[in-house]
Design a protein around this motif. Sequence first.
Motif, short mmCIF file in Angstrom:
data_model
loop_
_atom_site.label_atom_id
_atom_site.label_comp_id
_atom_site.label_asym_id
_atom_site.label_seq_id
_atom_site.Cartn_x
_atom_site.Cartn_y
_atom_site.Cartn_z
N THR A 168 0.72 -1.03 0.13
CA THR A 168 -0.06 0.04 0.10
C THR A 168 0.65 1.35 -0.19
OG1 THR A 168 -0.13 0.22 2.40
CG2 THR A 168 -1.79 -1.28 1.31
N ARG B 84 2.14 4.84 1.35
CA ARG B 84 2.24 5.62 2.66
C ARG B 84 1.11 6.47 2.93
NH1 ARG B 84 6.41 6.51 5.82
NH2 ARG B 84 7.92 5.73 4.40
N SER C 115 -2.04 5.68 3.54
CA SER C 115 -3.39 5.36 2.96
C SER C 115 -3.97 4.15 3.79
CB SER C 115 -3.35 4.72 1.51
OG SER C 115 -2.82 5.97 0.48
N TRP C 116 -4.34 4.87 4.93
CA TRP C 116 -4.92 3.76 6.00
C TRP C 116 -6.36 3.16 5.39
CZ3 TRP C 116 -9.77 4.36 7.66
CH2 TRP C 116 -10.37 5.71 7.73
N ASP D 212 -6.62 2.40 2.46
CA ASP D 212 -6.42 1.21 1.55
C ASP D 212 -6.03 -0.09 2.23
OD1 ASP D 212 -6.74 2.50 -0.96
OD2 ASP D 212 -4.75 3.08 -1.10
N LYS D 213 -5.30 -0.04 3.39
CA LYS D 213 -5.13 -1.07 4.21
C LYS D 213 -6.20 -1.82 4.69
CE LYS D 213 -0.85 1.42 5.53
NZ LYS D 213 -0.24 2.47 6.99
N GLY E 68 -8.13 -3.55 1.80
CA GLY E 68 -7.38 -4.80 1.61
C GLY E 68 -7.43 -5.74 2.51
N LEU E 69 -7.51 -5.73 3.80
CA LEU E 69 -7.80 -6.63 4.99
C LEU E 69 -9.03 -7.00 5.01
CD1 LEU E 69 -5.59 -5.02 7.84
CD2 LEU E 69 -4.94 -6.92 6.36
N ASP F 25 -2.00 -9.50 5.38
CA ASP F 25 -0.91 -8.53 5.99
C ASP F 25 -0.55 -7.63 4.80
OD1 ASP F 25 0.46 -7.41 7.76
OD2 ASP F 25 2.22 -8.86 7.78
N TYR F 26 -0.11 -6.42 5.31
CA TYR F 26 0.15 -5.37 4.45
C TYR F 26 1.75 -4.80 4.58
CZ TYR F 26 -1.15 -2.02 8.24
OH TYR F 26 -1.11 -1.49 9.33
N THR G 160 3.84 -1.07 3.66
CA THR G 160 3.64 0.34 3.38
C THR G 160 4.80 0.64 2.52
OG1 THR G 160 2.19 0.94 5.23
CG2 THR G 160 3.33 2.62 3.79
N ARG H 74 8.04 -10.51 6.50
CA ARG H 74 6.65 -11.02 6.27
C ARG H 74 6.29 -12.00 5.40
NH1 ARG H 74 3.50 -5.75 7.36
NH2 ARG H 74 4.86 -4.74 8.70
#
Length: 224
Positions: free
Chosen positions: A79, A81, A83-84, A86-87, A90-91, A97-98, A100, A111
């Motif tokens: 993702t 930087r 863009s919460w 987007d996180k 995605g989850l 997991d993600y 940045t 990871r």
Amino acid sequence: MRILLVEDEPALREGLARQLGTAGYRVDTAADGEDGLYQAREYPFDLLIVDLGLPKLNGVSLIRQLRAGGHDVPVLVLTARGSWQDKVAGLEAGADDYLTKPFEFPELAARVMALLRRALKATSTELHFGNLTIEFARQEVRLAGEICELTAFEYRLLEMLIQQRERVVSKQELSDYLYPHDEDRDSNVIEVLIGRLRRKLDPDGSQPVIETLRGRGYRFVREA
């Protein structure tokens, strides 16, 4: 282990593929979401790394469609930087997991290993089957404590059979796992590799490792 990297930025895609390959993974790549979804549906992967900002089909839609089709392969999303949203998206779509951007490769590698370890349902990267030990982090196989020298293809084949040890794995699945989808395949090679693995892992024939089920495929038969 085989990883699909779906990333539209050429420099990042090529750089990550090269570093993951150096780390011992088989890496396939896709430059857009449609191709990524197609490959993820058609070929056996152990892990997906998916950028969310993809052309043709964004990463969230890719993951959502994959999960809707019953695929439970681990997914690590990349993702931008800050863009919460987007996180979270995605989850919620089914990512595991993600990470940045920008990031350092050692963080990505950590990871990846954590997700693969979780998928193997193991608390460590080492599994024991009688006198046979597999250490996934080092891609090392030991027989009665001694290093067992395997070729890259032999190791990948053994790894696939261990991961799928609850079921019979067809020759076609093994072929898809071992070879990139754009290469010619020879099913006879699988039989040769199986034979070599048996001789290396059970030299005296006293502790069977791989069972052949005629017309169906192969199964890893040792208990962990």
